[in-house]
Scaffold this motif. Sequence first.
Motif, short mmCIF file in Angstrom:
data_model
loop_
_atom_site.label_atom_id
_atom_site.label_comp_id
_atom_site.label_asym_id
_atom_site.label_seq_id
_atom_site.Cartn_x
_atom_site.Cartn_y
_atom_site.Cartn_z
N LEU A 48 11.54 12.24 7.40
CA LEU A 48 13.02 12.95 6.93
C LEU A 48 13.00 13.25 5.96
CD1 LEU A 48 15.54 12.07 8.89
CD2 LEU A 48 14.40 14.14 9.48
N GLY A 49 11.60 12.31 4.71
CA GLY A 49 11.71 12.06 3.06
C GLY A 49 12.70 12.20 2.66
N GLU A 50 13.29 11.21 3.64
CA GLU A 50 14.36 10.24 3.00
C GLU A 50 14.31 8.89 2.48
OE1 GLU A 50 18.33 11.14 4.62
OE2 GLU A 50 17.73 12.48 5.36
N GLU A 51 12.82 8.60 1.46
CA GLU A 51 12.54 6.85 0.94
C GLU A 51 13.03 6.17 0.79
OE1 GLU A 51 11.66 10.30 0.38
OE2 GLU A 51 8.87 10.55 1.66
N GLU A 59 12.41 -3.47 3.82
CA GLU A 59 12.37 -4.98 3.33
C GLU A 59 13.35 -5.86 4.79
OE1 GLU A 59 13.44 -3.10 -1.47
OE2 GLU A 59 15.04 -3.76 0.31
N LYS A 60 14.34 -5.47 5.40
CA LYS A 60 14.39 -6.10 5.76
C LYS A 60 13.59 -6.07 7.16
CE LYS A 60 18.19 -7.94 8.01
NZ LYS A 60 19.29 -9.20 7.48
N ALA A 61 12.85 -5.38 7.57
CA ALA A 61 11.85 -5.54 8.74
C ALA A 61 11.22 -6.40 7.92
CB ALA A 61 11.15 -4.14 9.12
N SER A 80 4.44 2.56 -0.52
CA SER A 80 4.25 3.95 -0.52
C SER A 80 5.57 4.56 -1.24
CB SER A 80 3.74 4.42 0.44
OG SER A 80 3.45 5.64 -0.07
N THR A 81 6.28 4.24 -0.78
CA THR A 81 7.27 4.45 -0.84
C THR A 81 8.55 4.50 -2.00
OG1 THR A 81 8.49 4.43 1.51
CG2 THR A 81 10.67 4.55 0.20
N TYR A 82 8.57 3.09 -3.08
CA TYR A 82 8.63 2.26 -3.45
C TYR A 82 8.25 2.93 -4.47
CZ TYR A 82 11.11 -2.26 -2.83
OH TYR A 82 11.64 -3.54 -2.49
N ARG A 83 6.97 3.51 -4.58
CA ARG A 83 6.07 4.23 -6.18
C ARG A 83 6.05 6.27 -5.66
NH1 ARG A 83 2.48 8.31 -6.62
NH2 ARG A 83 2.30 8.54 -4.61
N LYS A 90 7.18 -2.92 -8.40
CA LYS A 90 7.75 -3.54 -7.27
C LYS A 90 6.81 -2.81 -5.96
CE LYS A 90 12.60 -3.65 -7.18
NZ LYS A 90 14.08 -2.61 -6.30
N SER A 91 6.31 -1.50 -6.09
CA SER A 91 4.81 -1.43 -5.62
C SER A 91 3.78 -1.04 -5.60
CB SER A 91 5.26 0.56 -5.57
OG SER A 91 3.78 1.00 -5.23
N GLN A 92 3.53 -2.11 -7.10
CA GLN A 92 2.10 -3.15 -6.92
C GLN A 92 2.95 -4.20 -5.87
OE1 GLN A 92 1.70 -4.23 -11.40
NE2 GLN A 92 -0.67 -4.01 -10.95
N ASN A 93 3.77 -5.35 -6.60
CA ASN A 93 4.21 -6.13 -5.68
C ASN A 93 3.51 -6.14 -4.78
OD1 ASN A 93 4.53 -7.80 -8.54
ND2 ASN A 93 6.42 -6.96 -7.89
N ILE A 94 4.20 -5.67 -3.63
CA ILE A 94 4.13 -4.81 -2.48
C ILE A 94 2.46 -5.05 -2.43
CG2 ILE A 94 4.52 -3.60 -0.32
CD1 ILE A 94 6.11 -5.44 -1.13
N PHE A 95 2.09 -3.90 -2.72
CA PHE A 95 0.28 -3.69 -2.74
C PHE A 95 -0.05 -4.75 -2.73
CE2 PHE A 95 1.23 0.86 -2.65
CZ PHE A 95 1.05 1.29 -1.80
#
Length: 161
Positions: A48-51, A59-61, A80-83, A90-95
């Motif tokens: 929906l584009g509601e990142e 996060e919960k999943a 990707s969403t954090y980016r 945060k994006s970097q840490n997740i990737f």
Amino acid sequence: MEKDLEIAIELRKNGNYEESNELMIKLVKKYPKDAFMHYQCAWSFDVLGEESKAVPYYEKAIDLGLSGAELEGALLGLGSTYRTLGEYEKSQNIFLKGIELFPNNKALQVFYSMTLYNLNAHSAAMEILLTCLVETTKDQEILKYRKALEFYADKLDKIWK
């Protein structure tokens, strides 16, 4: 549970994103400890584009113990969403977590390279992209230059005189 989940996924596949999202929100409320439901709900917000609304569900999943291909997808989605939200660290840490867990997933690496670009780590971003390109392409013209591309991938700023 399965029937409603199948309906929500089918609605999403058919482009009925809002309907799918509404059903996924109800399913998460009904099954709050189901990691897969949270992942699917996050995905329903992403399409929906509601990142920003997708983030807590991703996060919960992950926190609930998502595993396998679903964890792989959730890490890519969350990174990707954090980016896209400008939360580059945060994006970097997740990737980095995703690449550590799933080192053969080239999509994670490519999306990570976009984060590196946003962090002004252009050389590292290009190195990852070039490496992914030569490791995955079937294009014969590119493959002719595979050794050169591999050699230069981490030397883009070097000048030979």
